[in-house]
Design an enzyme around this catalytic site. Structure first.
Site, PDB file in Angstrom:
ATOM      1  N   CYS A   1      21.784 -52.571 102.380  1.00  0.00           N
ATOM      2  CA  CYS A   1      20.598 -51.809 101.979  1.00  0.00           C
ATOM      3  C   CYS A   1      20.101 -50.838 103.059  1.00  0.00           C
ATOM      4  O   CYS A   1      19.800 -49.675 102.775  1.00  0.00           O
ATOM      5  CB  CYS A   1      19.483 -52.772 101.571  1.00  0.00           C
TER       6      CYS A   1
ATOM      7  N   HIS B   1      12.374 -51.152 102.773  1.00  0.00           N
ATOM      8  CA  HIS B   1      12.704 -51.132 104.203  1.00  0.00           C
ATOM      9  C   HIS B   1      12.258 -49.797 104.812  1.00  0.00           C
ATOM     10  O   HIS B   1      12.350 -48.752 104.176  1.00  0.00           O
ATOM     11  CB  HIS B   1      14.217 -51.240 104.413  1.00  0.00           C
TER      12      HIS B   1
HETATM   13  P1  NAP Z   1      18.680 -64.127  95.677  1.00  0.00           P
HETATM   14  O1  NAP Z   1      17.392 -63.623  95.135  1.00  0.00           O
HETATM   15  O2  NAP Z   1      18.681 -65.298  96.583  1.00  0.00           O
HETATM   16  O3  NAP Z   1      19.670 -64.427  94.456  1.00  0.00           O
HETATM   17  C1  NAP Z   1      20.925 -65.011  94.636  1.00  0.00           C
HETATM   18  C2  NAP Z   1      21.698 -64.993  93.330  1.00  0.00           C
HETATM   19  O4  NAP Z   1      23.022 -65.488  93.568  1.00  0.00           O
HETATM   20  C3  NAP Z   1      21.085 -65.901  92.268  1.00  0.00           C
HETATM   21  O5  NAP Z   1      21.318 -65.349  90.995  1.00  0.00           O
HETATM   22  C4  NAP Z   1      21.893 -67.183  92.435  1.00  0.00           C
HETATM   23  O6  NAP Z   1      21.963 -67.958  91.259  1.00  0.00           O
HETATM   24  C5  NAP Z   1      23.279 -66.601  92.713  1.00  0.00           C
HETATM   25  N1  NAP Z   1      24.140 -67.574  93.373  1.00  0.00           N
HETATM   26  C6  NAP Z   1      23.941 -68.186  94.554  1.00  0.00           C
HETATM   27  N2  NAP Z   1      24.967 -69.027  94.837  1.00  0.00           N
HETATM   28  C7  NAP Z   1      25.826 -68.934  93.786  1.00  0.00           C
HETATM   29  C8  NAP Z   1      27.067 -69.552  93.477  1.00  0.00           C
HETATM   30  N3  NAP Z   1      27.628 -70.440  94.290  1.00  0.00           N
HETATM   31  N4  NAP Z   1      27.679 -69.211  92.322  1.00  0.00           N
HETATM   32  C9  NAP Z   1      27.121 -68.317  91.482  1.00  0.00           C
HETATM   33  N5  NAP Z   1      25.944 -67.704  91.716  1.00  0.00           N
HETATM   34  C10 NAP Z   1      25.306 -68.013  92.864  1.00  0.00           C
HETATM   35  O7  NAP Z   1      19.440 -62.997  96.506  1.00  0.00           O
HETATM   36  P2  NAP Z   1      19.417 -61.389  96.306  1.00  0.00           P
HETATM   37  O8  NAP Z   1      18.398 -60.802  97.183  1.00  0.00           O
HETATM   38  O9  NAP Z   1      19.413 -61.066  94.863  1.00  0.00           O
HETATM   39  O10 NAP Z   1      20.810 -60.975  96.951  1.00  0.00           O
HETATM   40  C11 NAP Z   1      22.026 -61.319  96.376  1.00  0.00           C
HETATM   41  C12 NAP Z   1      23.135 -60.713  97.216  1.00  0.00           C
HETATM   42  O11 NAP Z   1      23.069 -59.285  97.099  1.00  0.00           O
HETATM   43  C13 NAP Z   1      22.960 -61.010  98.719  1.00  0.00           C
HETATM   44  O12 NAP Z   1      23.590 -62.215  99.036  1.00  0.00           O
HETATM   45  C14 NAP Z   1      23.566 -59.830  99.350  1.00  0.00           C
HETATM   46  O13 NAP Z   1      24.952 -60.059  99.564  1.00  0.00           O
HETATM   47  C15 NAP Z   1      23.345 -58.707  98.341  1.00  0.00           C
HETATM   48  N6  NAP Z   1      22.275 -57.742  98.689  1.00  0.00           N
HETATM   49  C16 NAP Z   1      20.961 -58.075  98.747  1.00  0.00           C
HETATM   50  C17 NAP Z   1      19.999 -57.098  99.043  1.00  0.00           C
HETATM   51  C18 NAP Z   1      18.519 -57.352  99.109  1.00  0.00           C
HETATM   52  O14 NAP Z   1      17.785 -56.446  99.542  1.00  0.00           O
HETATM   53  N7  NAP Z   1      18.018 -58.492  98.721  1.00  0.00           N
HETATM   54  C19 NAP Z   1      20.381 -55.803  99.253  1.00  0.00           C
HETATM   55  C20 NAP Z   1      21.714 -55.481  99.190  1.00  0.00           C
HETATM   56  C21 NAP Z   1      22.638 -56.460  98.891  1.00  0.00           C
HETATM   57  P3  NAP Z   1      21.071 -69.302  91.044  1.00  0.00           P
HETATM   58  O15 NAP Z   1      19.782 -68.852  90.461  1.00  0.00           O
HETATM   59  O16 NAP Z   1      21.895 -70.092  90.077  1.00  0.00           O
HETATM   60  O17 NAP Z   1      20.937 -69.968  92.376  1.00  0.00           O
HETATM   61  C1  3JM Z   2      21.866 -58.758 102.335  1.00  0.00           C
HETATM   62  O1  3JM Z   2      26.736 -64.059 101.930  1.00  0.00           O
HETATM   63  C2  3JM Z   2      25.510 -64.170 102.062  1.00  0.00           C
HETATM   64  O2  3JM Z   2      24.961 -65.196 102.413  1.00  0.00           O
HETATM   65  C3  3JM Z   2      24.667 -62.940 101.775  1.00  0.00           C
HETATM   66  C4  3JM Z   2      24.027 -62.401 103.001  1.00  0.00           C
HETATM   67  C5  3JM Z   2      23.324 -61.094 102.726  1.00  0.00           C
HETATM   68  C6  3JM Z   2      23.979 -59.866 102.764  1.00  0.00           C
HETATM   69  C7  3JM Z   2      25.463 -59.795 102.917  1.00  0.00           C
HETATM   70  O3  3JM Z   2      25.957 -59.954 104.028  1.00  0.00           O
HETATM   71  O4  3JM Z   2      26.110 -59.548 101.895  1.00  0.00           O
HETATM   72  C8  3JM Z   2      21.948 -61.138 102.462  1.00  0.00           C
HETATM   73  C9  3JM Z   2      21.237 -59.975 102.264  1.00  0.00           C
HETATM   74  C10 3JM Z   2      23.241 -58.697 102.582  1.00  0.00           C
HETATM   75  C11 3JM Z   2      23.897 -57.376 102.658  1.00  0.00           C
HETATM   76  O5  3JM Z   2      23.639 -56.548 101.774  1.00  0.00           O
HETATM   77  O6  3JM Z   2      24.623 -57.071 103.607  1.00  0.00           O
END
Ligand code: NAP
Ligand code: 3JM
Length: 342
Positions: free
Chosen positions: A129, A248
């Site tokens: 992000c 951010h």
């Molecule tokens: P989040 O709110 O914690 O949501 C995590 C999601 O992943 C939930 O739908 C969860 O499902 C699912 N999940 C976790 N473990 C799993 C598993 N073993 N199998 C299948 N589904 C699983 O996190 P988020 O902020 O949406 O971020 C998700 C990912 O996007 C991050 O890990 C990162 O890589 C990426 N990301 C995040 C951001 C950000 O600003 N937050 C920005 C860019 C990229 P349940 O409800 O079933 O637990």
């Molecule tokens: C943003 O694999 C994980 O636990 C997710 C960690 C994570 C990431 C990532 O590395 O994919 C949390 C929040 C990011 C990201 O976009 O880089």
């Protein structure tokens, strides 16, 4: 336009929910829609565009008949399931860091290197992000004045750590006001040994520590930006978590080869795709997270000369990291695919 069968893996998370909202908001040509998450939320129901869907636990067979699969459930989940989605014929748009630096996998910010989308072999990576937001702001400057060096410091929202990050900040604020001790279990890194309160605090650690005592988030900003620009740009980064719910902020110092006045820079950014300039110091106008949250553009303000070097500019850049930093960028990639591949 041909309808696309879409799967969202991580559909109950902060990024997954925003992808679902934005598919509807942008009238994406949706065919079938499959909502995937972990067994924890399997069976739960979710309404998308007035229609009820049941969340399914992801499995190797979840991607039959899917055209586009958005992955946003963490890196290890992407590593495990992306190959199965590709094998089933889907294009994976991956929001995690799992594949971003793999040489054969395009890493794309459409405003900067959209043409790389067509080089994909089944997986397209969405950048981190903070990287995406910075890349949108830097691209027009680099094109015009050739960037020599970038020094960036971030002020990142708790929603970067998902719903758990937001819940933790809210609970700590409630406890503080009620004169109770604040509990910390998620930040700076959920799996880490130590946790610190984020309410009324600033934590100079996002993700784990890596080479040279930089955090992984800092290395993401450096290496991913170099890959997106396809150049070994000189960049140094400090990434910090603040008690902001969403959006951010980044203080970016840019040194350029060619001269670029603040006025030229403002005009350049005004014309650039995906950017809104908000910079009226006489009226105290500059971007702030409470106003940019839920919005699509990357906002740029406080554009001014860096008097300490020959050709330098300072910028204050703010963007909703769940929209442009994740969901919007991913959907722009999907829109490009549907428009170019039918
Ligand atoms: P989040 O709110 O914690 O949501 C995590 C999601 O992943 C939930 O739908 C969860 O499902 C699912 N999940 C976790 N473990 C799993 C598993 N073993 N199998 C299948 N589904 C699983 O996190 P988020 O902020 O949406 O971020 C998700 C990912 O996007 C991050 O890990 C990162 O890589 C990426 N990301 C995040 C951001 C950000 O600003 N937050 C920005 C860019 C990229 P349940 O409800 O079933 O637990
Ligand atoms: C943003 O694999 C994980 O636990 C997710 C960690 C994570 C990431 C990532 O590395 O994919 C949390 C929040 C990011 C990201 O976009 O880089």
């Amino acid at each position: 336009m041909k309808k696309q069968n879409v799967a969202v893996l991580g559909a109950t998370g902060a990024v997954g929910e925003e992808i679902l909202n934005m598919l509807v908001e942008r009238a994406f040509p949706l065919g079938e829609l499959r909502l995937l998450a972990s067994p924890r939320s399997a069976g739960q129901k979710k309404v998308v565009d007035g229609k009820e869907y049941v969340i399914e636990a992801v499995s190797e067979d979840s991607f039959e008949n899917i055209d586009i699969a958005f992955f946003c459930a963490g890196g290890s989940v992407s590593e495990k399931y992306a190959k199965h989605a590709v094998k089933a014929g889907a294009v994976v748009i991956d929001n995690t860091s799992a594949f971003r630096l793999k040489p054969d996998i395009p890493l794309v910010v459409p405003e900067v290197n959209g043409e790389d989308i067509l080089k994909h072999q089944g997986i397209i990576a969405n950048p981190n992000c903070s990287t995406t937001i910075m890349a949108v702001a830097l691209a027009p400057i680099h094109k015009k004045a050739q960037i020599k060096r970038v020094v960036v410091s971030t002020y990142q929202a708790v929603s970067g750590a998902g719903f758990a990050g937001m819940q933790e900040l809210e609970q700590q604020v409630r406890d503080y006001v009620a004169d109770k001790p604040m509990e910390a279990n998620v930040l700076p890194v959920a799996s880490g040994e130590k946790h610190y309160p984020i309410a009324f605090n600033a934590i100079p650690q996002i993700d784990v520590f890596e080479e040279g005592d930089y955090t992984k988030e800092e290395w993401k900003m450096i290496k991913e930006t170099q890959k997106i620009f396809n150049e070994p740009l000189r960049i140094t980064a400090t990434t910090v978590r603040l008690p902001i719910m969403r959006s951010h902020c980044e203080s970016i110092n840019v040194e350029t080869e060619l001269p670029l006045s603040p006025e030229e820079c403002k005009e350049l950014l005004r014309q650039a795709p995906g950017i809104e300039v908000l910079d009226e110091v006489a009226e105290q106008q500059y971007p702030m997270p409470i106003f940019t949250s839920g919005k699509d553009p990357v906002y740029v303000g406080r554009i001014r000369k860096d008097f300490s070097v020959k050709n330098g500019i300072n910028l204050w850049v703010v963007g909703d990291q769940i929209r442009k930093g994740a969901a919007l960028n991913a959907i722009q990639i999907a829109e490009f695919l549907t428009q170019n591949l039918g």
